[in-house]
Scaffold this motif. Sequence first.
Motif, PDB file in Angstrom:
ATOM      1  N   ASP A   1     -46.338 -29.361 -61.257  1.00  0.00           N
ATOM      2  CA  ASP A   1     -46.062 -30.734 -61.667  1.00  0.00           C
ATOM      3  C   ASP A   1     -44.754 -31.307 -61.133  1.00  0.00           C
ATOM      4  O   ASP A   1     -44.002 -31.967 -61.854  1.00  0.00           O
ATOM      5  CB  ASP A   1     -46.109 -30.862 -63.195  1.00  0.00           C
ATOM      6  CG  ASP A   1     -47.490 -30.561 -63.753  1.00  0.00           C
ATOM      7  OD1 ASP A   1     -48.479 -30.732 -63.018  1.00  0.00           O
ATOM      8  OD2 ASP A   1     -47.580 -30.146 -64.924  1.00  0.00           O
TER       9      ASP A   1
ATOM     10  N   THR B   1     -52.607 -34.432 -54.382  1.00  0.00           N
ATOM     11  CA  THR B   1     -52.005 -33.247 -54.967  1.00  0.00           C
ATOM     12  C   THR B   1     -51.879 -32.228 -53.849  1.00  0.00           C
ATOM     13  O   THR B   1     -52.845 -31.948 -53.136  1.00  0.00           O
ATOM     14  CB  THR B   1     -52.876 -32.679 -56.103  1.00  0.00           C
ATOM     15  OG1 THR B   1     -52.971 -33.678 -57.121  1.00  0.00           O
ATOM     16  CG2 THR B   1     -52.277 -31.411 -56.678  1.00  0.00           C
TER      17      THR B   1
ATOM     18  N   GLY C   1     -48.010 -38.707 -55.604  1.00  0.00           N
ATOM     19  CA  GLY C   1     -48.782 -37.538 -56.010  1.00  0.00           C
ATOM     20  C   GLY C   1     -47.972 -36.487 -56.723  1.00  0.00           C
ATOM     21  O   GLY C   1     -46.883 -36.739 -57.229  1.00  0.00           O
TER      22      GLY C   1
ATOM     23  N   ARG D   1     -54.091 -37.354 -58.302  1.00  0.00           N
ATOM     24  CA  ARG D   1     -52.874 -36.834 -58.924  1.00  0.00           C
ATOM     25  C   ARG D   1     -53.324 -35.831 -59.980  1.00  0.00           C
ATOM     26  O   ARG D   1     -53.681 -36.223 -61.084  1.00  0.00           O
ATOM     27  CB  ARG D   1     -52.139 -38.025 -59.514  1.00  0.00           C
ATOM     28  CG  ARG D   1     -50.790 -37.775 -60.005  1.00  0.00           C
ATOM     29  CD  ARG D   1     -50.179 -39.095 -60.520  1.00  0.00           C
ATOM     30  NE  ARG D   1     -48.774 -38.939 -60.618  1.00  0.00           N
ATOM     31  CZ  ARG D   1     -47.909 -39.213 -59.651  1.00  0.00           C
ATOM     32  NH1 ARG D   1     -48.332 -39.730 -58.529  1.00  0.00           N
ATOM     33  NH2 ARG D   1     -46.631 -38.988 -59.818  1.00  0.00           N
ATOM     34  N   ARG D   2     -53.323 -34.550 -59.647  1.00  0.00           N
ATOM     35  CA  ARG D   2     -53.843 -33.511 -60.554  1.00  0.00           C
ATOM     36  C   ARG D   2     -52.695 -32.693 -61.125  1.00  0.00           C
ATOM     37  O   ARG D   2     -52.054 -31.930 -60.399  1.00  0.00           O
ATOM     38  CB  ARG D   2     -54.815 -32.609 -59.801  1.00  0.00           C
ATOM     39  CG  ARG D   2     -56.032 -33.397 -59.294  1.00  0.00           C
ATOM     40  CD  ARG D   2     -57.069 -32.501 -58.788  1.00  0.00           C
ATOM     41  NE  ARG D   2     -57.611 -31.751 -59.925  1.00  0.00           N
ATOM     42  CZ  ARG D   2     -58.808 -31.214 -59.925  1.00  0.00           C
ATOM     43  NH1 ARG D   2     -59.583 -31.313 -58.883  1.00  0.00           N
ATOM     44  NH2 ARG D   2     -59.236 -30.545 -60.975  1.00  0.00           N
ATOM     45  N   ASN D   3     -52.478 -32.843 -62.419  1.00  0.00           N
ATOM     46  CA  ASN D   3     -51.422 -32.059 -63.050  1.00  0.00           C
ATOM     47  C   ASN D   3     -51.888 -30.608 -63.224  1.00  0.00           C
ATOM     48  O   ASN D   3     -53.039 -30.276 -62.970  1.00  0.00           O
ATOM     49  CB  ASN D   3     -50.981 -32.690 -64.373  1.00  0.00           C
ATOM     50  CG  ASN D   3     -52.076 -32.682 -65.411  1.00  0.00           C
ATOM     51  OD1 ASN D   3     -52.991 -31.865 -65.384  1.00  0.00           O
ATOM     52  ND2 ASN D   3     -51.997 -33.603 -66.353  1.00  0.00           N
TER      53      ASN D   3
END
Length: 166
Positions: free
Chosen positions: A149, A70, A155, A111-113
């Motif tokens: 996002d 991310t 990512g 992968r951080r939304n």
Amino acid sequence: MDINRRTAFKGIGAGTVALLGGVGSAAAKPPSEGDTIVDVAVAADDFNVLVDAVTQAGLVDALSGNRQLTVFAPTDEAFEALADELEVEVEDLLQLDNLEDILLYHVTNGRRNADSVINAPQIEMLNGEKIDVDGKMLNDGQAEIVATDIEASNGIIHVINGVLLP
């Protein structure tokens, strides 16, 4: 998109893949389908300084591999504001001794939304330090998340309006 810039990205620093630890070797498989974080940044109009900084620091391969990351991506305007604050030219920022550390302070594993980010009190970054999160504000107002996002094959990108300094 500038073809010369894309070509430069593809040919830069195969050894940088190992820099981020656990990314793999320079012979790692290409990312799954779609544009990588680097491809997305190159194609956008508002990340020219970031793209130049990533190139200068030799981090292109690390941000183009299979590893899910991310990225908190400062805009060109954010870099210009930092240059004004430091009373230097933007090009001078690209020559900073700690440029790599600064850039890695904008990247975290996984992968951080947006929900995962804004609900975390702190996030550990790839340079080993943590950033403080208060909703969309990062590090007590050093930057605010202004777009979230943005998907890449490896990512997620969140756009920020400031440059985070470790």
